[in-house]
Design an enzyme around this catalytic site. Structure first.
Site, PDB file in Angstrom:
ATOM      1  N   GLU A  59      -5.350  65.057  18.963  1.00  0.00           N
ATOM      2  CA  GLU A  59      -4.774  65.512  17.493  1.00  0.00           C
ATOM      3  C   GLU A  59      -3.566  64.836  17.753  1.00  0.00           C
ATOM      4  O   GLU A  59      -2.569  64.892  18.776  1.00  0.00           O
ATOM      5  CB  GLU A  59      -4.463  66.781  17.489  1.00  0.00           C
TER       6      GLU A  59
ATOM      7  N   TYR B  27      -1.159  65.042   9.405  1.00  0.00           N
ATOM      8  CA  TYR B  27      -1.395  65.642  10.278  1.00  0.00           C
ATOM      9  C   TYR B  27      -3.051  64.661  11.030  1.00  0.00           C
ATOM     10  O   TYR B  27      -3.924  64.365   9.454  1.00  0.00           O
ATOM     11  CB  TYR B  27      -1.963  66.906  10.237  1.00  0.00           C
TER      12      TYR B  27
END
Lengths: 288, 378
Positions: free
Chosen positions: B189, B101
């Site tokens: 993101e 992530y």
């Protein structure tokens, strides 16, 4: 006594020749605020309000000539960060920014820059400051508040007027009213203003008007519980707001389950704050 | 403003971040053609602006081009969390070894951008944050300095990225930083950023949210707005510069100021009613804006009563009342209205409206009470 602004405030208006800037300068002067100068790049040498207020090209020059010790900003959002940097670099210790819609990345730069200097910024996206009977910096209508002992601090605009009006109707006046603004990143927090009210001998009680989003109210609750001796009454707007939706103010949004009204009300109640169910209940809670 | 995955990944690619080969389409036959170009084995991903697409069955693997067409046809008929799937992204399938992530967002409390990274990528980062916060590594970036090389290196080291990938990981982190800065994002993101079996780092999924206040200086980004995802009323409101959010209740609200608008909705709820919307007409709204606000409120068929709450400060109540009257001649409606005007010139405003058969109230409490009674009585 009062906080932030009083009869010694020598105010500079950035963006004084714009429609909003000029109108509110007039209102502030009528209220009795000592507006000493205005700035509009390219209009230096002009005078406004029947030749009463000189206009300068730069904030630095305006400060040198007039000794301004506070600035209020009315420039459009795309120039606001620059106007704040300019005021800070000119050595102005108090900057009040009314402008709404300033990009948040601009505000992060501004805030991190100002933190390295001895400069207080109030706002942006705020109605400004009012010390009833003495000084008004910003756009709070002067006639809705009377001089008194209650410190008022709020993230909102018209909701603050509603509360000031309700206080006046109940015969209660304000020491100073501070609108800290509805943006996620601003110059002055609830905590900063509560510290000032706690230290201000004229302020006897405080009204805090919060709303959904962020954790500023929770931090205020922590300060109230541990260090504040004066009674506080609060109202939190947005109990009926759905998560994930930005309720007008850039800062008023419930994100990732955090920043709900219920959490804030709970934190404040635990800190001994009387929390009103609606704004018109506030004067009653102050009387008790 | 939220961007779709395909839009976000296109931006990432402009900043040198590797993304899978693929294209977006609105029809199943084209999905098949894209799959053929990509060699058959693809992932077909519905493009809707909500989280949890995978769990809702909106992301599917297809082993052949035929299967891609079938799957695309199914997805294009789907509704995910109330949103119709209008487009699918057909991406080359990757052989995933590791999922990471990597995200940048604004930390409101720290007043700085924060980069978050975790070796436990692929799933909901909020879930990881709740269950095992120690698995997320955070670095705050000084907005005046920007991201420094050492910070990106620290992230790579702290989430145990194998050293042979550091160089490309640092380049991706730097690319994401610039994408965040130059689009005025509030969120950029990559989840997951994967290490493939062929030893490459690729951004498999991407998400961006852009600061609405900065769209004026990002025209190319502003043009990416997907109006299909908004209600007609919301599109109309944006056009008139009104802050409007449609809700589930029956009492339409028209208020000046966001905080007061929220307080008005709360008061309706406190009295046992449900607000139909949030609507802030802003400061100094003219008759045109008031009329537009009216049309928008009344376009919601759920609305059974309207509550108008105006606190006149610099805005004069008699002006607003005139605006309301002008709007009323435009927008013929039998929906009952409760008006509460306070502050500057409130009495004059109230007198103007009393002649117009409107229900008036002195306080916000009384106004909400009357509006709720109207809905209950109807």
């Amino acid at each position: 006594m009062s906080i932030l602004v009083n009869q010694n405030t020598r105010l500079l208006v950035q963006g004084i020749t714009g429609k909003e800037g000029l109108f509110h300068t007039q209102q502030m002067v009528q209220y009795g605020t000592n507006v000493v100068a205005g700035v509009t790049p390219g209009k230096g040498g002009d005078w406004v309000l029947d030749g009463k207020i000189p206009v300068f090209d730069s904030t630095k020059i305006a400060v040198e000539y007039t000794g301004a010790n506070a600035s209020v900003i009315f420039v459009p959002a795309q120039y606001t960060a620059d106007a704040i940097f300019e005021a800070a670099d000119a050595g102005i210790p108090l900057i009040v920014c009314i402008t709404e819609g300033v990009p948040v990345q601009d505000m992060m730069k501004v805030r991190n820059y100002l933190d390295q200097k001895q400069v207080r910024l109030v706002g942006p996206n705020c109605p400004g400051l009012l010390t009833p009977g003495e000084c008004k910096v910003g756009i709070i209508p002067g006639n809705i508040a009377i001089h008194g002992e209650i410190g008022v601090v709020s993230r909102s605009g018209t909701l603050t007027y509603e509360v000031l009006y309700a206080l006046r109707e109940a015969g209660l006046g304000a020491s100073t009213c501070v609108g800290i603004g509805g943006d996620p990143i601003n110059g002055t927090s609830f905590l900063d203003v509560l510290e000032m009210f706690e230290d201000d001998p004229r302020t006897k009680r405080v009204v805090l008007i919060g709303e959904i989003g962020g954790t500023d109210e929770e931090k205020a609750a922590d300060f109230i519980a541990t260090r504040m001796t004066k009674p506080v009454v609060a109202f939190i707007a947005g109990q009926s707001a759905p998560p994930g939706k930005r309720m007008g103010h850039a800062g008023a949004i419930i994100e990732g389950g955090a920043g709900t009204a219920a959490e804030k009300v709970n934190a404040l109640k635990l800190a001994g704050v009387r929390v009103a169910n609606h704004p018109e209940e506030i004067p009653g809670l102050l009387h008790h | 403003m939220k961007l779709h995955e395909y839009q976000s990944k296109a931006i990432f690619a402009n900043y040198g971040i590797p993304i899978p080969r693929g294209r977006v389409t609105e029809n199943a036959a084209e999905a098949r053609a894209i799959a053929e170009e990509l060699g058959g084995r693809v992932v077909v991903k519905s493009q809707v602006l909500v989280g949890g697409r995978g769990k809702a069955g909106g992301i599917r693997l297809a082993k052949t081009a035929e299967e891609a067409e079938t799957v695309a046809a199914q997805l294009l008929g789907m509704t995910i969390k109330g949103l119709a799937v209008r487009r699918v992204l057909v991406d080359e399938a990757a052989n995933i070894e590791t999922e990471i992530y990597l995200g940048i967002t604004n930390d409101r409390a720290a007043r700085k951008p924060v980069i978050m990274a975790s070796a436990a990528g692929g799933v909901d980062i909020e879930e990881i944050a709740r269950q095992s916060p120690e698995k997320i590594f955070k670095v705050h970036v000084d907005p005046l300095l920007g991201l420094r090389e050492y910070q990106a290196r620290d992230i790579a080291a702290c989430i145990d990225i194998p050293r042979e990938y550091w160089k490309s990981f640092i380049a991706i982190t730097r690319g994401l930083w610039w994408a965040y800065c130059e689009t005025d994002a509030t969120l950029a993101e990559i989840n997951p950023l994967v290490i493939t079996a062929n030893h490459q780092l690729i951004a498999l999924d991407g998400k961006m949210v852009i600061d609405d206040n900065a769209l004026f200086r990002r025209p190319a980004i502003a043009s990416l707005r997907d109006v299909d995802e908004d209600t007609e009323a919301e599109v109309e409101a944006r056009k008139h510069g009104l802050a409007y959010i449609q809700l589930e209740g029956q009492i339409g609200c028209m208020v000046n100021g966001a905080g007061l608008a929220m307080a008005t909705m709360d008061m309706i709820k406190l009295q046992g009613g449900e607000p139909a919307n949030f609507l802030d007409i802003g400061g100094g709204a003219g008759a045109d804006k008031v009329a537009a606000a009216f049309r928008i409120i009344l376009s919601d068929p759920k609305v059974r009563a309207v509550l108008i709450n105006i606190f006149g400060g610099i805005t004069r109540c008699d002006e607003v009342a005139r605006g309301i009257l002008m709007a009323m001649t435009d927008v013929k409606s039998t929906i009952p209205m409760v008006v509460r005007l306070a502050g500057t010139n409130a009495e004059e405003g109230r007198n103007l409206l009393r002649n117009a058969q409107m229900i008036t109230a002195e306080t916000l409490f009384e106004a909400a009470q009357k509006a709720v009674a109207l809905v209950e009585g109807s």
